[in-house]
Design an enzyme around this catalytic site. Structure first.
Site, PDB file in Angstrom:
ATOM      1  N   ASP A  20       0.855  -1.190   0.000  1.00 49.69           N
ATOM      2  CA  ASP A  20       0.000   0.000   0.000  1.00 49.69           C
ATOM      3  C   ASP A  20       0.887   1.235   0.000  1.00 49.69           C
ATOM      4  OD1 ASP A  20      -2.692   1.424   0.576  1.00 49.69           O
ATOM      5  OD2 ASP A  20      -1.323   2.198   2.110  1.00 49.69           O
ATOM      6  N   TYR A  67       3.052  10.203   0.297  1.00 53.75           N
ATOM      7  CA  TYR A  67       4.234   9.714   1.001  1.00 53.75           C
ATOM      8  C   TYR A  67       5.504  10.134   0.269  1.00 53.75           C
ATOM      9  CZ  TYR A  67       0.741   6.569   3.113  1.00 53.75           C
ATOM     10  OH  TYR A  67      -0.366   6.051   3.743  1.00 53.75           O
ATOM     11  N   LYS A  86      -3.641   5.910  -3.323  1.00 49.82           N
ATOM     12  CA  LYS A  86      -4.657   6.824  -2.800  1.00 49.82           C
ATOM     13  C   LYS A  86      -4.880   8.007  -3.733  1.00 49.82           C
ATOM     14  CE  LYS A  86      -3.448   5.232   1.785  1.00 49.82           C
ATOM     15  NZ  LYS A  86      -2.244   4.457   1.438  1.00 49.82           N
TER      16      LYS A  86
END
Length: 342
Positions: free
Chosen positions: A54, A59, A85
């Protein structure tokens, strides 16, 4: 507990291994990680059987996706699961020098600025940009990211973006799912109260729940998880170590939900540690395995930034835990009596 046994995610056809990998550390969360360290960590996990990863554009402002994608695009696509995401769109900064001097969120992250965008076009732009960073032509699921007060700063913005998502962004996600380009639609949740609000407006397949369901605390059992059960909504657990303290125990520098533990929080974790020690079980093993006893939880996704982090997590999942440990935690009031356990 078999780390790689597959579980169905909610009502979807997507099946996930019980243990995955959370990619936030590869964006340099808390610790600056080199490309070589990231590569070695991924290789160690892969060699040991890890197949679910994931990540997020947030990030490292794209760095985590680049690192994970560089590794995964050398593997057979049918051999792994990858989720990322949506909710932020990244662009080159107007003043690169000023931007570089002001970046604190992700040390040594990529130099792109972002805007929150949950519109139809924004979701599709985020999805396509992630595919380019990953070097993959599809992902297995998309999660709505950081649509909450802590990240947006005002209730007015939260409401505005929720409306934007409900009227446009969800249509983009549903079209991607209907076309077979993703297998599930989810949302990341960090705080109590978010799940009911989302489910009032959105038809979601799962939530990635970070912090409100760990061995240290389980407030989602009151309302959130029963609501998910009623609607057939699945759950993946992130932040399984409560940002560190459930992996290390109460040691100098340990954090509890991203802050230094209060005296009461530290005492609570020490109590759990003591029970684990009496039963010969590492604290990290109990923390990793606990959430998976809930029937709606499909997977846990701890992070890591060294090869021994992922191999220890796999060993912790495989560590036998006697039923008496869970019973003692409940008897001593260290774990909720209604928390699902063997």
């Amino acid at each position: 507990m078999d780390p790689f046994a597959l579980r169905r995610l909610g009502r979807t056809e997507l099946r996930l291994p019980q243990l995955g990998f959370g990619g936030a550390p590869f964006g340099n969360l808390f610790t600056v990680v080199s490309d070589d360290e990231a590569e070695a960590t991924l290789q160690a996990g892969w060699d040991a059987g890890l197949r679910y990863f994931d990540t997020s554009p947030w990030y490292g402002r794209g760095l985590s996706e680049h690192r994970i994608g560089r590794f995964l695009r050398r593997q057979k696509r049918e051999d792994f699961r990858i989720t990322t995401k949506v909710g932020r769109v990244f662009t080159a900064p107007a003043d690169p020098a000023a931007f570089a001097a002001s970046t604190r969120d992700w040390p040594n992250g990529l130099h792109f600025e972002h805007r929150h965008d949950y519109s139809y076009d924004g979701i599709l732009r985020s999805y396509e940009d992630s595919l380019q960073r990953l070097g993959l032509n599809r992902v297995d699921a998309l999660l709505i990211h950081d649509l909450d007060l802590a990240n947006l700063g005002s209730e007015a913005l939260v409401s505005a973006h929720l409306a934007e998502l409900a009227t446009g962004g969800m249509r983009a996600l549903q079209e991607l799912k209907a076309a077979g380009r993703i297998g599930a639609i989810g949302a990341g949740v960090n705080r109590i109260g978010t799940i009911p609000r989302f489910l009032e407006l959105l038809d979601l397949d799962f939530f990635l729940v970070a912090l409100p369901y760990t061995l240290a605390e389980q407030p989602v059992l009151d309302h959130e998880f029963p609501l998910c059960e009623q609607r057939g909504v699945g759950v993946v657990i992130g932040g399984v170590f409560a940002s560190g303290i459930l992996a290390t125990g109460v040691v100098p520098g340990a954090t509890y939900n991203y802050h230094p533990p209060t005296p009461a929080e530290a005492e609570h974790v020490r109590g759990i540690e003591a029970v684990c020690a009496r039963h010969g079980v590492p604290l990290a093993a109990a923390a990793l395995q606990f959430p998976l006893h809930h029937p709606i939880v499909a997977s846990v996704i701890p992070g890591g930034f060294r090869p021994d982090h992922v191999t220890r997590n796999i060993a912790s999942m495989q560590h036998a835990i006697p039923d008496a440990l869970w019973a003692e935690l409940k008897h001593k009031g260290l774990l909720r009596a209604d928390a699902p356990t063997p």
